[in-house]
Enzyme design. Structure first.
Site, short mmCIF file in Angstrom:
data_model
loop_
_atom_site.label_atom_id
_atom_site.label_comp_id
_atom_site.label_asym_id
_atom_site.label_seq_id
_atom_site.Cartn_x
_atom_site.Cartn_y
_atom_site.Cartn_z
CG ASP A 30 -25.16 -74.03 -3.09
OD1 ASP A 30 -25.30 -73.75 -2.29
OD2 ASP A 30 -25.80 -74.05 -4.51
CG HIS A 58 -26.00 -79.96 0.59
ND1 HIS A 58 -25.80 -79.22 1.57
CD2 HIS A 58 -27.60 -79.23 0.07
CE1 HIS A 58 -26.00 -78.19 0.95
NE2 HIS A 58 -27.31 -78.20 0.02
CG ASP A 102 -28.06 -71.14 -3.66
OD1 ASP A 102 -26.48 -71.54 -3.84
OD2 ASP A 102 -28.28 -72.79 -3.30
CG HIS A 147 -27.39 -74.00 1.00
ND1 HIS A 147 -27.96 -73.41 -0.30
CD2 HIS A 147 -28.20 -73.35 1.66
CE1 HIS A 147 -29.23 -72.72 -0.32
NE2 HIS A 147 -29.76 -73.08 0.64
#
Length: 299
Positions: free
Chosen positions: A162, A125, A251, A164
């Protein structure tokens, strides 16, 4: 032989009570590797922190200085409260980036065939000049840059699975054709950071070298496997990567507190096997996998 990047100093990045990105994530990995008899079968790579000049290949000098100063002066976070830091955090984050760079060098030199980097804080990120989503430095993007600039490769694939979207990795690399960025993640209308739509396909010279594959909230192994078979693998086969980098987030697991997908252990195994096979077909087996998210310790 598979290399391992791990250092107990990664545990010193203290994010505070209740923060999901915590040292226990790495303790769980190490404990399982030891329990399953894998710890002693890995080549434990030695490495140091990434220098400021290496970080500044993708991050702005002002940002690198700001992270250093925030930690030195005891600030609680950098840019946003979810990027919690302590005095040790800048040094730990530099060491995480340095470990991933070392893994790439070891694979390129033939010291190991592939490697896994159990590092923290994660990196996908982190933007050029901003910390986001628990991340300080863009570990995988920096490794891709090194493969092109230091090792002369012209086709590096980054696959991010991921839950995200890896906004930082995408934004740092989306203007170039020598890195293909592929991300499988939860629907960005339902999940942080709100990027990673299918229409994001790169820009300028990199147009067509970004592939985003969002999955509907609640999706499990069937949709996950279909995404790899129908979209990820065909794009990788067409690209014929000379090296595969994996941003490995866990995740998307059913029990994860931050995600809304339902991928099983078998789903993660299947994705990783497919990527290893791509590396074997096109890159002489050269693959480095780097820990990103994943907050349910058993998963």
């Amino acid at each position: 032989m598979t290399g391992l990047v791990y250092d107990e100093r990664f545990l010193e990045h203290d994010t505070g009570a209740g923060h999901p990105e915590r040292a226990d994530r790495l303790r769980a990995i190490v404990d399982r590797l030891r329990r399953d008899g894998l710890w002693d079968k890995l080549e434990h790579l030695e490495f140091g922190p990434a220098s400021a000049s290496r970080l500044e290949r993708l991050h702005s000098p002002g940002y690198v200085h700001r992270v250093e100063e925030a930690c030195a002066h005891g600030l609680a976070y950098v840019d946003t409260p979810d990027v919690a830091v302590c005095a040790a955090s800048d040094g730990v984050a530099r060491r995480a980036a340095g470990g991933v760079l070392r893994a790439v060098e070891a694979v390129m030199a033939g010291e190991v065939g592939n490697a896994f980097c159990a590092v923290r804080p994660p990196g996908h990120h982190a933007e050029a000049g901003r910390a986001m989503g628990f991340c300080l430095y863009a570990n995988v993007a920096l490794a891709a840059e090194a493969l092109v600039e230091d090792h002369g490769l012209s086709r590096v694939a980054v696959v991010d699975f991921d839950v995200h979207h890896g906004n930082g990795t995408q934004h740092l690399l989306e203007g170039r054709a020598d890195v293909l960025f592929v991300s499988v993640h939860e629907d960005p209308t339902q999940q942080y950071p709100g990027t990673g739509f299918t229409q994001e396909t790169g820009r300028g010279a990199g147009e067509g070298f970004t592939l985003n594959v969002p999955l509907a909230s609640g999706a499990g192994d069937a949709a996950w496997d279909a995404a790899f078979e129908a979209e990820v693998l065909p794009r990788l086969e067409a690209y014929r990567p000379e090296f595969v980098l994996v941003s490995a987030g866990f995740d998307a697991a059913a029990a994860d507190p931050l995600g809304h997908l339902a991928v099983s252990n078998a789903g993660f195994v299947g994705a990783t096997r497919r990527l290893v096979e791509v590396a074997q077909r096109h890159a002489g087996g050269r693959l480095v996998s780097v820990l990103e998210g994943g907050y349910d310790l058993e998963a």
